[in-house]
Write a protein that holds these residues in place. Structure first.
Motif, PDB file in Angstrom:
ATOM      1  N   SER A   1       0.858  -1.187   0.000  1.00 42.84           N
ATOM      2  CA  SER A   1       0.000   0.000   0.000  1.00 42.84           C
ATOM      3  C   SER A   1       0.894   1.236   0.000  1.00 42.84           C
ATOM      4  N   ILE A   2       0.671   2.108  -0.963  1.00 40.35           N
ATOM      5  CA  ILE A   2       1.485   3.321  -1.092  1.00 40.35           C
ATOM      6  C   ILE A   2       0.678   4.505  -0.561  1.00 40.35           C
ATOM      7  N   PRO A   3       1.136   5.118   0.542  1.00 42.36           N
ATOM      8  CA  PRO A   3       0.447   6.311   1.047  1.00 42.36           C
ATOM      9  C   PRO A   3       0.830   7.518   0.188  1.00 42.36           C
TER      10      PRO A   3
ATOM     11  N   LYS B   1      -7.491   8.382 -10.699  1.00 43.50           N
ATOM     12  CA  LYS B   1      -7.994   9.766 -10.664  1.00 43.50           C
ATOM     13  C   LYS B   1      -8.641  10.054  -9.317  1.00 43.50           C
ATOM     14  N   PHE B   2      -8.499  11.294  -8.882  1.00 47.44           N
ATOM     15  CA  PHE B   2      -9.173  11.746  -7.669  1.00 47.44           C
ATOM     16  C   PHE B   2     -10.557  12.236  -8.063  1.00 47.44           C
ATOM     17  N   SER B   3     -11.593  11.555  -7.583  1.00 40.45           N
ATOM     18  CA  SER B   3     -12.954  11.936  -7.941  1.00 40.45           C
ATOM     19  C   SER B   3     -13.921  11.293  -6.953  1.00 40.45           C
TER      20      SER B   3
ATOM     21  N   GLU C   1     -13.612   2.194 -18.733  1.00 47.49           N
ATOM     22  CA  GLU C   1     -12.315   2.844 -18.645  1.00 47.49           C
ATOM     23  C   GLU C   1     -11.448   2.116 -17.625  1.00 47.49           C
ATOM     24  N   GLU C   2     -10.183   1.976 -17.920  1.00 45.30           N
ATOM     25  CA  GLU C   2      -9.264   1.285 -17.023  1.00 45.30           C
ATOM     26  C   GLU C   2      -8.601   2.290 -16.099  1.00 45.30           C
ATOM     27  N   ILE C   3      -9.427   2.986 -15.340  1.00 45.99           N
ATOM     28  CA  ILE C   3      -8.948   4.019 -14.429  1.00 45.99           C
ATOM     29  C   ILE C   3      -9.473   3.707 -13.032  1.00 45.99           C
ATOM     30  N   ILE C   4      -8.600   3.783 -12.051  1.00 42.59           N
ATOM     31  CA  ILE C   4      -8.989   3.600 -10.661  1.00 42.59           C
ATOM     32  C   ILE C   4      -9.503   4.943 -10.139  1.00 42.59           C
TER      33      ILE C   4
ATOM     34  N   ASN D   1     -11.527  10.583   0.800  1.00 42.52           N
ATOM     35  CA  ASN D   1     -11.143   9.924   2.047  1.00 42.52           C
ATOM     36  C   ASN D   1     -10.002   8.921   1.863  1.00 42.52           C
ATOM     37  N   ASP D   2      -9.666   8.598   0.628  1.00 40.07           N
ATOM     38  CA  ASP D   2      -8.568   7.656   0.360  1.00 40.07           C
ATOM     39  C   ASP D   2      -7.239   8.356   0.583  1.00 40.07           C
ATOM     40  N   HIS D   3      -6.343   7.676   1.263  1.00 39.88           N
ATOM     41  CA  HIS D   3      -5.028   8.245   1.509  1.00 39.88           C
ATOM     42  C   HIS D   3      -3.900   7.336   1.061  1.00 39.88           C
TER      43      HIS D   3
END
Length: 173
Positions: A8-10, A90-92, A100-103, A108-110
């Motif tokens: 997990s990468i903070p 993406k931050f959304s 789409e292959e986008i996370i 709230n995600d860190h």
């Protein structure tokens, strides 16, 4: 799954720009995934995380060796992997289409968990059919091939036609 916590990468404390993360992937990584195609591996993974204001760009470079079995003789077979992949996060607060292959990362995600991505990239790179002698210099285990040939020859000779099925075979004629 506790051993996968190190993947997990903070990203919240990181400055904008590129950051490098390195992981050595061994057998214990694949033990965490039930029904894994790969059981033994010696891999090195480098992840270049490019943090931007609206997204993260993750560039994966995975190289090393996995061990699989030959589909013909069941002999252990080392396979060299060299994988290069890219993932965008993406931050959304809205979900992005599944096409789409986008996370999507919410406010709230860190941190971002890359264990599943690494596992997926490695498993996709495993050849569908692995046979000794194809792509490397090893040759199939002759003793095992002889044993398989003798078993298959005996099976064909001992199989006799069952007269109960003859009537059904003649129905389509």
């Amino acid at each position: 799954m506790k051993s996968l916590k190190k993947y997990s990468i903070p990203f919240t404390g990181l400055k904008l720009g590129k950051h490098l993360f390195e992981y050595d992937i061994q057998d214990d990584f694949f033990d965490e995934f039930e029904y894994s195609l790969v059981k033994k591996a010696t891999l090195h993974c480098e992840i270049e995380l490019d943090k931007q204001e609206t997204m993260l760009i993750l560039n994966f470079k995975i190289d090393g060796t996995i061990e699989t079995t030959c589909d013909r003789c069941l002999k252990p077979l080392p396979i060299q992997l060299d994988i290069t992949e890219q993932q965008i996060a993406k931050f959304s607060d809205e979900e992005i289409d599944e096409d789409e292959e986008i996370i999507t990362l919410g406010k709230n995600d860190h941190e971002i968990d890359v264990a599943g991505l690494i596992y997926e990239y490695i498993n996709v790179a495993v050849p569908f059919i692995s046979i000794c002698g194809e792509g490397n210099n090893s040759v199939c285990d002759k003793e095992m091939l002889d044993k398989l040939k003798s078993l298959s020859a005996n099976g064909e000779q001992s199989e006799q036609a069952d007269p109960r099925w003859d009537a059904l075979r003649n129905m389509n004629k």
